[in-house]
Design a protein around this motif. Structure first.
Motif, PDB file in Angstrom:
ATOM      1  N   UNK A 123       0.839  -1.200   0.000  1.00  0.00           N
ATOM      2  CA  UNK A 123       0.000   0.000   0.000  1.00  0.00           C
ATOM      3  C   UNK A 123       0.879   1.258   0.000  1.00  0.00           C
ATOM      4  N   UNK A 124       1.969   1.211   0.776  1.00  0.00           N
ATOM      5  CA  UNK A 124       2.918   2.327   0.798  1.00  0.00           C
ATOM      6  C   UNK A 124       3.549   2.525  -0.576  1.00  0.00           C
ATOM      7  N   UNK A 125       3.862   1.408  -1.248  1.00  0.00           N
ATOM      8  CA  UNK A 125       4.413   1.466  -2.597  1.00  0.00           C
ATOM      9  C   UNK A 125       3.456   2.157  -3.561  1.00  0.00           C
ATOM     10  N   UNK A 126       2.174   1.786  -3.519  1.00  0.00           N
ATOM     11  CA  UNK A 126       1.182   2.411  -4.397  1.00  0.00           C
ATOM     12  C   UNK A 126       0.983   3.887  -4.030  1.00  0.00           C
ATOM     13  N   UNK A 127       1.051   4.190  -2.731  1.00  0.00           N
ATOM     14  CA  UNK A 127       0.889   5.579  -2.291  1.00  0.00           C
ATOM     15  C   UNK A 127       2.006   6.469  -2.841  1.00  0.00           C
ATOM     16  N   UNK A 128       3.245   6.002  -2.733  1.00  0.00           N
ATOM     17  CA  UNK A 128       4.383   6.779  -3.245  1.00  0.00           C
ATOM     18  C   UNK A 128       4.310   6.900  -4.760  1.00  0.00           C
ATOM     19  N   UNK A 129       3.936   5.815  -5.445  1.00  0.00           N
ATOM     20  CA  UNK A 129       3.896   5.818  -6.911  1.00  0.00           C
ATOM     21  C   UNK A 129       2.865   6.807  -7.442  1.00  0.00           C
ATOM     22  N   UNK A 130       1.772   7.005  -6.718  1.00  0.00           N
ATOM     23  CA  UNK A 130       0.701   7.888  -7.183  1.00  0.00           C
ATOM     24  C   UNK A 130       0.833   9.295  -6.601  1.00  0.00           C
ATOM     25  N   UNK A 131       1.198   9.372  -5.317  1.00  0.00           N
ATOM     26  CA  UNK A 131       1.226  10.664  -4.645  1.00  0.00           C
ATOM     27  C   UNK A 131       2.487  11.467  -4.971  1.00  0.00           C
ATOM     28  N   UNK A 132       3.614  10.773  -5.127  1.00  0.00           N
ATOM     29  CA  UNK A 132       4.864  11.470  -5.411  1.00  0.00           C
ATOM     30  C   UNK A 132       5.703  10.643  -6.381  1.00  0.00           C
ATOM     31  N   UNK A 133       5.254  10.505  -7.627  1.00  0.00           N
ATOM     32  CA  UNK A 133       5.929   9.602  -8.582  1.00  0.00           C
ATOM     33  C   UNK A 133       7.355  10.024  -8.923  1.00  0.00           C
ATOM     34  N   UNK A 134       7.675  11.319  -8.841  1.00  0.00           N
ATOM     35  CA  UNK A 134       9.014  11.779  -9.197  1.00  0.00           C
ATOM     36  C   UNK A 134      10.068  11.296  -8.200  1.00  0.00           C
ATOM     37  N   UNK A 135       9.661  11.024  -6.971  1.00  0.00           N
ATOM     38  CA  UNK A 135      10.612  10.567  -5.939  1.00  0.00           C
ATOM     39  C   UNK A 135      10.477   9.065  -5.674  1.00  0.00           C
ATOM     40  N   UNK A 212      -5.541  -0.281   9.445  1.00  0.00           N
ATOM     41  CA  UNK A 212      -5.849   1.145   9.585  1.00  0.00           C
ATOM     42  C   UNK A 212      -4.945   1.986   8.688  1.00  0.00           C
ATOM     43  N   UNK A 213      -3.652   1.674   8.667  1.00  0.00           N
ATOM     44  CA  UNK A 213      -2.713   2.428   7.828  1.00  0.00           C
ATOM     45  C   UNK A 213      -2.983   2.200   6.344  1.00  0.00           C
ATOM     46  N   UNK A 214      -3.378   0.978   5.991  1.00  0.00           N
ATOM     47  CA  UNK A 214      -3.737   0.710   4.587  1.00  0.00           C
ATOM     48  C   UNK A 214      -4.956   1.533   4.189  1.00  0.00           C
ATOM     49  N   UNK A 215      -5.940   1.581   5.079  1.00  0.00           N
ATOM     50  CA  UNK A 215      -7.150   2.377   4.819  1.00  0.00           C
ATOM     51  C   UNK A 215      -6.795   3.861   4.640  1.00  0.00           C
ATOM     52  N   UNK A 216      -5.952   4.384   5.524  1.00  0.00           N
ATOM     53  CA  UNK A 216      -5.568   5.800   5.429  1.00  0.00           C
ATOM     54  C   UNK A 216      -4.783   6.076   4.148  1.00  0.00           C
ATOM     55  N   UNK A 217      -3.912   5.154   3.760  1.00  0.00           N
ATOM     56  CA  UNK A 217      -3.137   5.353   2.534  1.00  0.00           C
ATOM     57  C   UNK A 217      -4.054   5.403   1.317  1.00  0.00           C
ATOM     58  N   UNK A 218      -5.076   4.571   1.299  1.00  0.00           N
ATOM     59  CA  UNK A 218      -5.985   4.581   0.157  1.00  0.00           C
ATOM     60  C   UNK A 218      -6.901   5.787   0.174  1.00  0.00           C
ATOM     61  N   UNK A 219      -7.202   6.326   1.340  1.00  0.00           N
ATOM     62  CA  UNK A 219      -7.950   7.578   1.397  1.00  0.00           C
ATOM     63  C   UNK A 219      -7.137   8.710   0.762  1.00  0.00           C
ATOM     64  N   UNK A 220      -5.829   8.722   1.063  1.00  0.00           N
ATOM     65  CA  UNK A 220      -4.977   9.755   0.478  1.00  0.00           C
ATOM     66  C   UNK A 220      -4.771   9.521  -1.014  1.00  0.00           C
TER      67      UNK A 220
END
Length: 319
Positions: A123-135, A212-220
């Motif tokens: 989930x963290x991997x998908x969050x970084x890939x979508x939220x901040x793809x340049x980094x 809970x953290x997975x849920x929050x990551x997908x909300x973001x």
């Protein structure tokens, strides 16, 4: 033999009896065949995923490395449960010692906690890939991913390790027939309130926190995607999360169901509890390789190419 009577002072000689699905005597042959089929398909599917990712350097990327971790954990769960589940259905091998039961219990819980951690990392991997793809490539470097995996293993081991020792000190007497074909300990004659409290604490600290953290990551992620101007980019970003969402639902849905039933559904059907237990152990390792192979075009192409090369090798006269 349905019961084993033991002397309360001889705890090391305690033998438990595993059981099959209740009230399905005429269908046990077909149930046995089904379990064999599930194990074979699951082991082959996860092994193919591991082999393709390990041997293909183009797949040495964060998303596939996390998938490698997930497949490894799924294989561990299959191997841990295979001996008792297939043993009782194929060979009517029911008895298991206390030490063997506690060992199986430990590995099942540790591997489940590790799988929960891996799903959080994905989930963290998908969050970084979508939220901040340049980094993305600078944040998820291979040494950091290795440390994340190590932390997941250490966390699970440290949290679950006290449980077998707490269970070991209890007295087990009277009817030692377990309700499953793998170890689920509810047979102690002693006061188990400490274990119940610690078990709940361990569950909340691992799967509860992770979910809970997975849920929050997908909300973001959802917030970021909805703010995307292009609808095509929005759909493409969401499509990269489908496989992981399927894995999360397959893992957490039966786990939550079992937790609710064990604590609040004392009058629920034993068959439902056993069925949910089998689903939580066997369905994710079976479905995850299929879902990821179908949804990841890059991985699917590599698998088809690898299988095609294998067929050409085995066909007489193949080149």
């Amino acid at each position: 033999l349905d019961t084993v009577t033991v002397n309360d002072t001889k705890f090391k000689s305690v033998i438990f009896l595993l059981t099959r699905l209740p009230n399905h005597g005429d269908a046990h042959l077909w149930i046995s065949i089904s379990f064999c089929f599930v194990y074979v398909i699951s082991i082959v599917g996860n092994s193919v995923i591991l082999f393709i990712i390990k041997t293909d350097s183009s797949l040495h990327k964060p998303m596939y490395i996390f998938l490698y971790m997930l497949a490894t954990t799924n294989l561990g769960i299959l191997i841990t449960t295979m001996t008792t589940i297939l043993g009782i259905y194929l060979f009517i091998s029911r008895d298991i010692s206390l030490d063997a039961c506690l060992a199986q219990l430990f590995f099942i819980h540790v591997l489940h906690c590790i799988e929960s951690s891996v799903l959080l990392l994905m989930a963290f991997d998908r969050f970084i890939a979508i939220y901040n793809p340049l980094r993305y490539t600078s944040i998820l470097i291979l040494p950091r991913i290795a440390k994340m995996g190590l932390v997941a293993v250490v966390r699970a081991t440290v949290i679950i390790l006290p449980l077998p020792f707490l269970l070991k000190r209890f007295q087990y007497c009277g009817n030692n027939v377990l309700s499953h074909s793998y170890c689920v300990m509810k047979m102690a004659c002693s006061d188990i309130s400490v274990n119940s409290i610690y078990g709940l604490f361990a569950k909340l600290l691992t799967m509860g926190l992770d979910s809970l953290l997975i849920f929050l990551s997908y909300m973001m992620i959802l917030k970021k995607v909805l703010n995307t101007v292009s609808q095509a980019e929005c759909l493409r970003a969401l499509n990269t999360c489908v496989s992981h969402l399927c894995a999360v639902l397959l893992f957490y849905t039966p786990e939550i169901g079992l937790s609710v039933i064990h604590r609040f559904g004392r009058r629920s059907s034993p068959f439902l509890q056993i069925l949910l237990g089998y689903i939580s152990l066997l369905v994710p390792p079976l479905i995850n390789p299929i879902v990821y192979s179908l949804k990841s075009k890059h991985l699917r192409v590599r698998i088809i190419r690898g299988l095609g090369q294998g067929v050409r090798v085995w066909v007489p006269g193949g080149s």
